[in-house]
Scaffold this active site. Sequence first.
Site, PDB file in Angstrom:
ATOM      1  N   SER A 143       0.837  -1.196   0.000  1.00 28.05           N
ATOM      2  CA  SER A 143       0.000   0.000   0.000  1.00 28.05           C
ATOM      3  C   SER A 143       0.869   1.241   0.000  1.00 28.05           C
ATOM      4  CB  SER A 143      -0.893   0.006   1.247  1.00 28.05           C
ATOM      5  OG  SER A 143      -1.492   1.285   1.412  1.00 28.05           O
ATOM      6  N   TYR A 156      -1.498  -0.134  10.380  1.00 27.54           N
ATOM      7  CA  TYR A 156      -1.563  -0.563   8.975  1.00 27.54           C
ATOM      8  C   TYR A 156      -0.363  -0.013   8.204  1.00 27.54           C
ATOM      9  CZ  TYR A 156      -3.663  -1.401   4.356  1.00 27.54           C
ATOM     10  OH  TYR A 156      -3.923  -1.825   3.081  1.00 27.54           O
ATOM     11  N   LYS A 160       2.401  -2.392   6.442  1.00 27.66           N
ATOM     12  CA  LYS A 160       2.626  -2.370   4.994  1.00 27.66           C
ATOM     13  C   LYS A 160       4.051  -1.929   4.661  1.00 27.66           C
ATOM     14  CE  LYS A 160      -1.319  -3.778   3.170  1.00 27.66           C
ATOM     15  NZ  LYS A 160      -1.385  -5.077   2.454  1.00 27.66           N
TER      16      LYS A 160
END
Lengths: 256, 257
Positions: A143, A156, A160
């Site tokens: 991402s 997150y 990532k």
Amino acid sequence: MSEQDLAGKVAVVTGGGRGIGRSIALYLARAGADVALCSRSNGEIEAVGEEVRALGRRALAMAVDVAEWEPVESFARAVVAEFGRIDILVNNAGGGFEVTPLAESTPQGWREAVEINLFGTYHMIRACLDDIPAGGKIINITSGMGLEPRPGNSSYSAAKAGAHMLTRCLSLEIWDRGIDVNDIIPGLVATTNVDWAKDRSSVESVLAEFEGKSPPFAPSERVKHPDELGELVLWVASMPAGGPTGQSFSLARRPF
Amino acid sequence: MGNLSGKVALVTGGGRGIGRSTAIALAGAGADLAVCSRTQAELDEVAEQVKATGSDCFTGVVDVTDRAAVERFCAGLVDHYSRVDILVNNAGGGLERAVVAEADPDLWRRTVEVNLFGTFLFTRTLLEHISDGGKIINVSSGMGLKAGMQASAYNVAKAGVHIFTECLANELWPRRIDINNLVPGPVATSTFNRDDPSARTPTADILARFAEAPPAHFPEFERVKHPDEVGKLALWMALRPEGGPTGQTFSLARRPL
């Protein structure tokens, strides 16, 4: 299309029950690959498995939480028992968003995001690697959030970022086995887990909401159909041996 | 592979190597071409290959650091085709190959001018003629993302190209013009082989020379590619739908950058 001929290849797609993972599985199957799928719940991957079979390919669907090592190992053994090897591994399972500032986060929620997005990717690679032959491809769905800091979702972003670095480290470890490993960055995609759509009941409802316009937080972005990711994964999976490795391929519309 | 018929593409530095492969790949998909380089004889060969695919080819001898020459060529191009849909800023090269302590300031400056200023100049001159929804592809380099030695001018110039692409992506998305970097990795070109301009080595000979291993300043896991592989990637980038990636880097390298 002869260059995108995956006939006889075996692909594994994690988080393959819906959205991006389902599109990836079907694109690889249409190009000729047999496909093994996993996700946390059984119903959706069974249905995608049926879609793969309807295309004339073999399919294996198993309920697996990639955050857990033992189920991942059992899944990898089952895939090899059924298909003999793994040519293409797509680590797509992800999520576990804890969308809060760190000061309000819970250690459990923060840890879950890292376990699904980073450990899940590591677990699958560790369990499959012995059975990936020369010419194999590992594709990690990462991402832009792992490349560019933003407030409000550090678990997150950190997970990532870790997956991105894992791709790069691994490329240096396995190039001499003829296995290429790359990241794919989707940008904004119409899936049912996005938190920025009013009606996220289906891909179509999200696409309809953003037809001809962008979400206010990302005016340069375009909300894509998951099939655009399926197409990109197929393109990367079809690269000749000695193709790019340790690289990132992005559909985003913002520099990172 | 897809269709560029009715599109107009400009490839700078298109006389040989990556530029020539890119021009022929785009023509093969149906685009009409404009190609510039410093060498008329090479332009004549490319024009012949492009026309053999059934596409038109507008050519001009241009030094990309010469503002008047670039503007003259672009004016002729706009006169001929009236617009540009795909701009490939490919012209470049490493001229100064000494450590900084021994670098020739004029060669250092010229390396930056060819790679960075040339990219800016073509973009600046043509921007008003690039169709909304068009594509700009800047041939960048892994050396612009990672420092080496004895090539600081090239490293710095390509790093400049890299960030220029990102700046431009931020400015151009309202016109739906997508702009991305292409990183070729090592490719069997005359530039890569450090040929003397008076004796260019054929691609096949360069590939044979590095068939076992790339040159020492690359890691052993890099592979020296045929320029056509880069042409194929440039074509893929040119074929992305409107609203495709912008501000991104597409790389054929085999080392993390």
